[in-house]
Design a protein around this motif. Structure first.
Motif: not given
Lengths: 166, 474
Positions: B229-234, B259-260, B269-271
């Motif tokens: 998700v992080g890579a996609a958003l970036m 996180a749920m 780490i994500a937060l």
């Protein structure tokens, strides 16, 4: 501690605790909602800034009697090991008396300040919220903190451990 | 200069006879201010009014309760257990491995919690029993927990950085960024201290079970989802499909959602990346970052099924009380600072430095020595709040970086927290682990104090470690 005073204490403590908790929760969600609304929908919440500011004020000063009630002010306790128990208890009562005096004095100062602000009719910039009631609230809460300390002169609580700030 | 020194002395005496430190500072501040103005009480009272009112009504300060709330949520969510388990899976089989896992876990916990005491307390509950079970010597386990706990205030978020930032009007986001590299250095040095202890006494920290790599990575549940998700958003931002700000907000919701599902270290780490990255990248202000972090921490607590009405209320009311307590100290300290600022002390210190042609680094080193000594006996926050008005103008005058000085301040506070006889973390451990004698706790922490002093020296000598990350900020 007598029954009547303890139930009153508990009631006031619970009311202030609930108020402070509710405000903190709302504070969190408003700030979060403001970010989301601003970026995602290009729709900043009008006056969120002011509301946050005033809520923080209420939060801090509603919390003040709670801190005194829970004996959570940071104090140094070197002297505890040097004084005999009775002397220490007497000293603690004295300190509570002093705290009460300072709080009442501070409450009076803020009350005067509130009067000035009320006279000018100060409001916030965007939402035009009248500021003076909040300042009067500050004064009342500081005075209530003083009352808590007055109580503690009579009903001196058992000693508790040092409180951390970091 | 004499007035300020007498003021300090009187304040110490008042605090010594058990008057709350906030009031001691405030009383001396008001009386001292009136004295400096030829006993003009009206001016002194007006200043007091303004200080109370302005500190209470200050938007930037709302960062304080929000970060405290975030810390209270993650403490109740039991994140420390997950962090310790993962760290343990990777390093537990080494000599002194559990102690190093404690330090690494504390570092991870420090990334979502800004309190050193909370970090030490939660790891005392989680890591101590595990170390005990494996036959660790008490002095090593308590020492590593106490020292690891201090990482809570160095690795952002950090209550003390926020308060330093407010006092000195230094950018809180930059201070946070500055804490990252020293935080990593700290964790490494503390692990080296563990190695030193177990080299001297191998029975103190026996090896744990060696897990196959597959099982080690199994503790990092959902890492590919988060990374994806992080890579996609970036990528979407880079390709111009999405604005960076929108991506950050969507990222926030993605982190909350994931996180749920995936409970574990990855969500921590994500937060951290979300909140600190958001502040670092200029998407969130510090206040907004704190709010995002607090909501995220609340999601963590919900995901782990620990957020009943009762725990919610407890987290909130405890945060509210801590906030009020800190603000009262802050108001007292600001009043005291008003007094110190109109004395001749700040100027005379500058003159002193000029007259003896002291090198800036020498001055900083001297200040640090004073702090380390004071920190053994004084309550750390009050120590900082009392002395920053005196030292900070000097630092600015010498052309030194306030951010770097802020990091050094945090490090001396850390040392103060674990240096006997009055170290708050040591006290917390003795209270939570009554079966361990205080003497053992004191002895166990000494190698870590040495490691921390070494780190302080490194950070003084090489400011770049602290200033590099913030210098890249917009």
């Amino acid at each position: 501690m007598s029954k009547a005073s303890s139930t009153w204490e508990e009631k006031i403590d619970a009311v202030l605790g609930l108020a402070a908790s509710a405000i903190l929760l709302v504070l969190m969600f408003i700030t979060f909602a403001d970010v989301v609304a601003r970026y995602l929908f290009n729709f900043p919440l009008r006056g969120a800034f002011e509301i946050t500011e005033l809520m923080l004020l209420v939060l801090i000063f509603a919390g003040l009697p709670l801190v005194s009630h829970a004996d959570e002010h940071v104090t140094m306790d070197f002297i505890d090991h040097m004084l005999p128990r009775t002397a220490l208890r007497a000293l603690e009562r004295l300190v509570h008396a002093l705290c009460a005096a300072v709080m009442f004095f501070l409450a009076w100062l803020i009350w005067l300040k509130a009067g000035k602000i009320a006279a000018y009719g100060d409001t916030t910039d965007v939402l035009r919220i009248l500021v003076s009631p909040f300042v009067y609230f500050m004064a009342v809460m500081i005075a209530l903190t003083g009352v808590v300390h007055l109580f503690k002169i009579v009903y001196l609580p058992a000693k508790r451990g040092p409180i951390g700030t970091t | 200069m004499t007035e300020a020194l007498i003021g300090l002395l009187v304040m110490m005496i008042l605090a010594f006879i058990r008057i709350p430190i906030a009031l001691s500072m405030g009383i001396v501040g008001i009386v001292g201010y009136a004295y400096m103005r030829d006993w003009n009480w009206a001016v002194a009272f007006a200043t007091a009014q303004t200080k109370v009112y302005e500190t209470g009504r200050n938007y930037t300060l709302s960062v304080v309760p929000l970060f405290i709330l975030m810390g209270n949520f993650v403490t109740r969510a039991g994140m420390s257990r997950e962090l310790f388990r993962t760290a343990n899976a990777f390093v537990g089989h080494l000599r002194g491995g559990l102690a190093m896992a404690t330090i690494a876990g504390c570092a991870g916990f420090g990334a979502i919690c800004g309190s050193s005491i909370a970090t030490a307390a939660t790891f005392a509950k989680v890591a101590y029993p595990e170390m005990k079970k494996l036959g660790y010597a008490d002095y090593l386990s308590t020492g590593s927990i106490a020292a690891g706990g201090t990482l809570g205030i160095l690795i952002p978020p950090s209550t003390i950085m926020v308060i330093y930032g407010i006092m000195t009007e230094t950018n809180i986001g930059k201070l946070f960024a500055a804490g990252v590299m020293p935080g990593i250095l700290a964790a490494v040095l503390l692990c080296i201290a563990v190695q030193f202890i177990t080299w001297r006494d191998p029975t103190a920290g026996p090896r744990g079970v060696r897990l196959p790599w597959r099982e080690r990575f199994a503790t990092l549940k959902g890492i590919w989802w988060f990374a994806g998700v992080g890579a996609a958003l970036m990528a979407a931002t880079k390709l111009g499909w999405m604005e960076g700000n929108d991506a950050a907000v969507i990222g926030a919701f993605a982190v909350f959602g994931l996180a749920m599902v995936f409970k574990g270290v990855t969500s921590v780490i994500a937060l951290f990346v979300l909140v600190m990255g958001g502040i670092y990248g200029g998407v969130f202000t510090a206040v907004e970052g704190a709010a995002v972090g607090a909501v995220g921490a609340m999601v963590f607590a919900i995901a782990r099924g620990v957020l009943s009405w009762k725990t919610l209320y407890e987290s909130l009311v405890e945060s509210a009380r801590t906030t009020s307590m800190l603000f009262l100290i802050l108001i007292g300290a600001l009043m005291f600072a008003e007094f110190v600022n109109i004395t001749t002390m700040p100027q005379e210190l500058k003159d002193l430095v000029q007259r003896f042609q002291l090198h800036p680094i020498m001055v900083v080193a001297a200040i640090m020595v004073i702090y380390v000594i004071l920190g053994t006996a004084m309550e750390e926050l009050s120590m900082i709040l009392l002395t920053v008005p005196v030292f900070f103008p000097l630092i600015v005058h010498l052309g030194l970086d306030p951010i770097w000085f802020g990091v050094l301040i945090v490090v001396v506070v850390e040392i103060g927290l674990i240096s006997p006889p009055v170290g708050m973390n040591l006290f917390v451990l003795s209270t939570l682990l009554p079966e361990v004698p205080t003497r053992t706790v004191f002895r166990g922490v000494l190698p870590f104090v040495v490691a921390d002093c070494l780190r302080l020296a490194i950070l003084v000598a090489l400011p770049i470690i602290s200033t590099w990350l913030p210098s890249l900020m917009k």
